[in-house]
Design a protein around this motif. Sequence first.
Motif, short mmCIF file in Angstrom:
data_model
loop_
_atom_site.label_atom_id
_atom_site.label_comp_id
_atom_site.label_asym_id
_atom_site.label_seq_id
_atom_site.Cartn_x
_atom_site.Cartn_y
_atom_site.Cartn_z
N SER A 1 0.81 -1.22 0.00
CA SER A 1 0.00 0.00 0.00
C SER A 1 0.84 1.27 0.00
N ASP B 1 4.50 3.76 -4.45
CA ASP B 1 3.93 4.90 -5.18
C ASP B 1 4.33 4.95 -6.65
N GLU C 1 -2.73 -6.71 -18.70
CA GLU C 1 -3.76 -5.97 -17.97
C GLU C 1 -3.98 -6.55 -16.58
N VAL D 1 -1.32 -5.17 -14.33
CA VAL D 1 -1.61 -3.78 -13.94
C VAL D 1 -2.71 -3.74 -12.88
N ASN D 2 -3.76 -4.52 -13.07
CA ASN D 2 -4.87 -4.51 -12.12
C ASN D 2 -4.45 -5.06 -10.76
N LYS E 1 -2.66 -2.28 -9.04
CA LYS E 1 -3.65 -1.31 -8.56
C LYS E 1 -4.32 -1.77 -7.28
N PRO F 1 -3.17 1.23 -4.47
CA PRO F 1 -4.14 2.06 -5.19
C PRO F 1 -3.63 3.45 -5.56
N GLN F 2 -2.63 3.94 -4.83
CA GLN F 2 -2.12 5.28 -5.10
C GLN F 2 -0.91 5.27 -6.05
N ARG G 1 1.60 5.19 -9.16
CA ARG G 1 1.70 5.51 -10.59
C ARG G 1 2.28 4.28 -11.27
N ILE G 2 1.65 3.83 -12.36
CA ILE G 2 2.08 2.62 -13.04
C ILE G 2 2.56 2.99 -14.44
N THR H 1 -6.49 0.64 -18.88
CA THR H 1 -6.24 0.69 -17.43
C THR H 1 -5.89 2.07 -16.91
N ALA I 1 -2.87 3.18 -17.11
CA ALA I 1 -1.43 3.18 -16.87
C ALA I 1 -0.75 4.09 -17.89
#
Length: 207
Positions: A39, A42, A92, A95-96, A99, A103-104, A106-107, A153, A155
């Motif tokens: 979590s 970043d 995808e 990436v999910n 996330k 959740p915060q 940057r991807i 997504t 991203a």
Amino acid sequence: MARDTGANLTDVTCSGATTANILTTNQGSQPPQINAVNSGTDLVTITIGGNDVNYLGSMVTYSCQNSGGTNCGTVDRGAINTALGTVGQKIENVVNAVKARAPQARILLVSYSTLLPDTGGCTGVPLTADQRTFERTVAARLAQAYIDTANRTGATLVRLATASHGHDACAADPWVEKYKPASGRTTYHPNEAGMKAAASLVKSALG
């Protein structure tokens, strides 16, 4: 990049990884790479999918066969084309998963370096014209999978595939190595110039 930006780098990249090695499957003694994301994460950079579709593996197999090598293996184009049909969804999923854990964060999706010139070939990249055409198609479909995944997504796409055009293995200023590189370098993988270029693109993407 970490030095230049003051970031605290956690690097769980591993040669030969597939999307499964990010999400669910140990790679040797290395647990799934997603375990490194939490979590507090970043920023995450991702380059994956090439091994899911045997991109480099097929190029190495062809190069071995055409160089008089032994035990080169075979290339199953049908299996590669099938894998290309699902690789976008697999990227995808990665990436999910990031996330969900961060959740915060940057991807950044960093696409693969261009390995072959748009036309023709060269000494040191022993592929036939038909093989080059096939591998260019694989590269193009991988690059499109990155574009589609970024669009779906949210991203950020880092377009290394585009930026590296003209810096293929046959170029005067190559960003990737040929089939038989000098000691300490890796076949059809980026060299210092290629990695510096990738870092520069990532910096630009971060603003």
